[in-house]
Design a protein around this motif. Structure first.
Motif, PDB file in Angstrom:
ATOM      1  N   LEU A  13     -50.821  24.405   4.902  1.00  8.37           N
ATOM      2  CA  LEU A  13     -49.448  24.534   5.380  1.00  8.37           C
ATOM      3  C   LEU A  13     -48.645  23.287   5.031  1.00  8.37           C
ATOM      4  CD1 LEU A  13     -47.391  26.197   7.011  1.00  8.37           C
ATOM      5  CD2 LEU A  13     -48.270  25.074   9.057  1.00  8.37           C
ATOM      6  N   ILE A  14     -49.250  22.131   5.213  1.00 11.30           N
ATOM      7  CA  ILE A  14     -48.586  20.867   4.852  1.00 11.30           C
ATOM      8  C   ILE A  14     -48.276  20.843   3.356  1.00 11.30           C
ATOM      9  CG2 ILE A  14     -48.936  18.371   4.637  1.00 11.30           C
ATOM     10  CD1 ILE A  14     -50.539  18.610   7.328  1.00 11.30           C
ATOM     11  N   ALA A  15     -49.235  21.252   2.541  1.00 12.70           N
ATOM     12  CA  ALA A  15     -49.017  21.278   1.086  1.00 12.70           C
ATOM     13  C   ALA A  15     -47.879  22.231   0.729  1.00 12.70           C
ATOM     14  CB  ALA A  15     -50.303  21.693   0.369  1.00 12.70           C
ATOM     15  N   ARG A  16     -47.836  23.385   1.381  1.00 12.59           N
ATOM     16  CA  ARG A  16     -46.774  24.361   1.125  1.00 12.59           C
ATOM     17  C   ARG A  16     -45.413  23.785   1.481  1.00 12.59           C
ATOM     18  NH1 ARG A  16     -47.048  30.613   2.914  1.00 12.59           N
ATOM     19  NH2 ARG A  16     -49.160  30.274   2.168  1.00 12.59           N
ATOM     20  N   LEU A  17     -45.331  23.098   2.614  1.00 11.79           N
ATOM     21  CA  LEU A  17     -44.054  22.518   3.027  1.00 11.79           C
ATOM     22  C   LEU A  17     -43.642  21.350   2.133  1.00 11.79           C
ATOM     23  CD1 LEU A  17     -44.496  22.705   6.887  1.00 11.79           C
ATOM     24  CD2 LEU A  17     -42.875  24.011   5.485  1.00 11.79           C
ATOM     25  N   LYS A  18     -44.593  20.582   1.656  1.00 10.30           N
ATOM     26  CA  LYS A  18     -44.264  19.499   0.729  1.00 10.30           C
ATOM     27  C   LYS A  18     -43.720  20.052  -0.578  1.00 10.30           C
ATOM     28  CE  LYS A  18     -47.189  15.857   2.562  1.00 10.30           C
ATOM     29  NZ  LYS A  18     -48.286  14.919   2.320  1.00 10.30           N
ATOM     30  N   ARG A  19     -44.288  21.174  -1.060  1.00  9.25           N
ATOM     31  CA  ARG A  19     -43.738  21.808  -2.270  1.00  9.25           C
ATOM     32  C   ARG A  19     -42.311  22.275  -2.013  1.00  9.25           C
ATOM     33  NH1 ARG A  19     -48.893  23.857  -2.649  1.00  9.25           N
ATOM     34  NH2 ARG A  19     -48.293  25.852  -1.743  1.00  9.25           N
ATOM     35  N   ALA A  20     -42.077  22.890  -0.851  1.00 11.97           N
ATOM     36  CA  ALA A  20     -40.727  23.345  -0.510  1.00 11.97           C
ATOM     37  C   ALA A  20     -39.775  22.156  -0.438  1.00 11.97           C
ATOM     38  CB  ALA A  20     -40.741  24.104   0.817  1.00 11.97           C
ATOM     39  N   ASP A  21     -40.253  21.041   0.100  1.00 10.54           N
ATOM     40  CA  ASP A  21     -39.437  19.828   0.174  1.00 10.54           C
ATOM     41  C   ASP A  21     -39.069  19.342  -1.234  1.00 10.54           C
ATOM     42  OD1 ASP A  21     -38.230  17.542   1.532  1.00 10.54           O
ATOM     43  OD2 ASP A  21     -39.932  16.391   0.764  1.00 10.54           O
ATOM     44  N   GLY A  22     -40.025  19.378  -2.137  1.00  9.94           N
ATOM     45  CA  GLY A  22     -39.747  18.991  -3.520  1.00  9.94           C
ATOM     46  C   GLY A  22     -38.716  19.894  -4.164  1.00  9.94           C
ATOM     47  N   HIS A  23     -38.833  21.194  -3.900  1.00  8.32           N
ATOM     48  CA  HIS A  23     -37.854  22.139  -4.447  1.00  8.32           C
ATOM     49  C   HIS A  23     -36.475  21.896  -3.850  1.00  8.32           C
ATOM     50  CE1 HIS A  23     -40.623  24.445  -6.812  1.00  8.32           C
ATOM     51  NE2 HIS A  23     -41.401  24.681  -5.767  1.00  8.32           N
ATOM     52  N   LEU A  24     -36.427  21.568  -2.568  1.00 14.08           N
ATOM     53  CA  LEU A  24     -35.137  21.287  -1.938  1.00 14.08           C
ATOM     54  C   LEU A  24     -34.493  20.048  -2.552  1.00 14.08           C
ATOM     55  CD1 LEU A  24     -33.021  22.009   0.149  1.00 14.08           C
ATOM     56  CD2 LEU A  24     -34.365  20.735   1.841  1.00 14.08           C
ATOM     57  N   CYS A  25     -35.296  19.030  -2.807  1.00 14.98           N
ATOM     58  CA  CYS A  25     -34.762  17.824  -3.478  1.00 14.98           C
ATOM     59  C   CYS A  25     -34.206  18.178  -4.855  1.00 14.98           C
ATOM     60  CB  CYS A  25     -35.851  16.761  -3.593  1.00 14.98           C
ATOM     61  SG  CYS A  25     -36.264  15.982  -2.019  1.00 14.98           S
ATOM     62  N   ALA A  26     -34.894  19.092  -5.550  1.00 12.49           N
ATOM     63  CA  ALA A  26     -34.417  19.524  -6.865  1.00 12.49           C
ATOM     64  C   ALA A  26     -33.079  20.260  -6.740  1.00 12.49           C
ATOM     65  CB  ALA A  26     -35.460  20.405  -7.544  1.00 12.49           C
ATOM     66  N   VAL A  27     -32.914  21.032  -5.675  1.00 15.25           N
ATOM     67  CA  VAL A  27     -31.640  21.736  -5.458  1.00 15.25           C
ATOM     68  C   VAL A  27     -30.525  20.725  -5.243  1.00 15.25           C
ATOM     69  CG1 VAL A  27     -30.387  23.246  -3.870  1.00 15.25           C
ATOM     70  CG2 VAL A  27     -32.707  23.846  -4.577  1.00 15.25           C
ATOM     71  N   ILE A  28     -30.798  19.711  -4.467  1.00 17.57           N
ATOM     72  CA  ILE A  28     -29.782  18.668  -4.235  1.00 17.57           C
ATOM     73  C   ILE A  28     -29.391  18.009  -5.552  1.00 17.57           C
ATOM     74  CG2 ILE A  28     -29.373  16.422  -3.140  1.00 17.57           C
ATOM     75  CD1 ILE A  28     -31.197  17.477  -0.813  1.00 17.57           C
ATOM     76  N   GLU A  29     -30.384  17.718  -6.381  1.00 23.50           N
ATOM     77  CA  GLU A  29     -30.107  17.122  -7.690  1.00 23.50           C
ATOM     78  C   GLU A  29     -29.291  18.073  -8.563  1.00 23.50           C
ATOM     79  OE1 GLU A  29     -33.900  15.994  -9.312  1.00 23.50           O
ATOM     80  OE2 GLU A  29     -34.220  14.472  -7.760  1.00 23.50           O
ATOM     81  N   MET A  30     -29.559  19.381  -8.465  1.00 23.05           N
ATOM     82  CA  MET A  30     -28.788  20.356  -9.238  1.00 23.05           C
ATOM     83  C   MET A  30     -27.321  20.322  -8.825  1.00 23.05           C
ATOM     84  SD  MET A  30     -31.371  23.632  -9.208  1.00 23.05           S
ATOM     85  CE  MET A  30     -30.289  24.721 -10.160  1.00 23.05           C
ATOM     86  N   ILE A  31     -27.082  20.237  -7.518  1.00 19.57           N
ATOM     87  CA  ILE A  31     -25.703  20.190  -7.022  1.00 19.57           C
ATOM     88  C   ILE A  31     -25.017  18.925  -7.512  1.00 19.57           C
ATOM     89  CG2 ILE A  31     -24.271  20.003  -4.944  1.00 19.57           C
ATOM     90  CD1 ILE A  31     -26.440  21.758  -3.539  1.00 19.57           C
ATOM     91  N   GLU A  32     -25.729  17.799  -7.390  1.00 21.33           N
ATOM     92  CA  GLU A  32     -25.152  16.531  -7.842  1.00 21.33           C
ATOM     93  C   GLU A  32     -24.884  16.520  -9.336  1.00 21.33           C
ATOM     94  OE1 GLU A  32     -27.117  13.635  -4.426  1.00 21.33           O
ATOM     95  OE2 GLU A  32     -28.151  13.839  -6.340  1.00 21.33           O
ATOM     96  N   ALA A  33     -25.687  17.259 -10.100  1.00 21.31           N
ATOM     97  CA  ALA A  33     -25.517  17.310 -11.554  1.00 21.31           C
ATOM     98  C   ALA A  33     -24.483  18.347 -11.977  1.00 21.31           C
ATOM     99  CB  ALA A  33     -26.859  17.613 -12.222  1.00 21.31           C
ATOM    100  N   GLY A  34     -23.957  19.110 -11.013  1.00 21.12           N
ATOM    101  CA  GLY A  34     -22.932  20.087 -11.346  1.00 21.12           C
ATOM    102  C   GLY A  34     -23.469  21.345 -12.001  1.00 21.12           C
ATOM    103  N   LYS A  35     -24.696  21.716 -11.698  1.00 20.55           N
ATOM    104  CA  LYS A  35     -25.281  22.948 -12.257  1.00 20.55           C
ATOM    105  C   LYS A  35     -24.520  24.162 -11.745  1.00 20.55           C
ATOM    106  CE  LYS A  35     -28.767  21.078 -14.452  1.00 20.55           C
ATOM    107  NZ  LYS A  35     -28.989  21.180 -15.853  1.00 20.55           N
ATOM    108  N   PRO A  36     -24.617  25.283 -12.460  1.00 23.21           N
ATOM    109  CA  PRO A  36     -23.910  26.497 -12.032  1.00 23.21           C
ATOM    110  C   PRO A  36     -24.349  26.973 -10.641  1.00 23.21           C
ATOM    111  CG  PRO A  36     -24.714  26.725 -14.283  1.00 23.21           C
ATOM    112  CD  PRO A  36     -25.311  25.466 -13.726  1.00 23.21           C
ATOM    113  N   CYS A  37     -23.400  27.482  -9.896  1.00 19.23           N
ATOM    114  CA  CYS A  37     -23.665  27.931  -8.531  1.00 19.23           C
ATOM    115  C   CYS A  37     -24.723  29.027  -8.477  1.00 19.23           C
ATOM    116  CB  CYS A  37     -22.368  28.421  -7.880  1.00 19.23           C
ATOM    117  SG  CYS A  37     -21.184  27.102  -7.561  1.00 19.23           S
TER     118      CYS A  37
END
Length: 86
Positions: A13-37
């Motif tokens: 469960l911890i590993a699953r949540l850490k992966r989700a956390d990594g994906h969330l960080c990637a989403v934040i980076e996408m927003i900051e980079a101006g990726k398409p909505c």
């Protein structure tokens, strides 16, 4: 102070949540980079689903290991079915 309950499923469960956390960080980076909505929304949906699945796994584990020993298997099955609506 007593130790909180720890179940065999918690490391996964911890590993699953850490992966989700990594994906969330990637989403934040996408927003900051101006990726398409559309791309951002798709990735946000994936993060949301990952967290929902982790929550479901945690609840199922709790039901399997923490319910009263007197609970019947039918009671447990009914509770599992209800959790899909969480």
């Amino acid at each position: 102070m007593t130790n909180p309950p720890f179940h065999a499923s918690h490391p996964a469960l911890i590993a699953r949540l850490k992966r989700a956390d990594g994906h969330l960080c990637a989403v934040i980076e996408m927003i900051e980079a101006g990726k398409p909505c559309l791309e951002i929304a798709q990735q946000m949906q994936a993060v949301e689903k990952a967290i929902t699945n982790a929550k479901r796994a945690l609840i199922h584990d709790h039901m399997d290991h923490c319910l009263d020993a007197e609970s019947s298997e039918a009671d447990r099955a009914e509770l599992r079915a209800i959790t899909r609506y969480l």
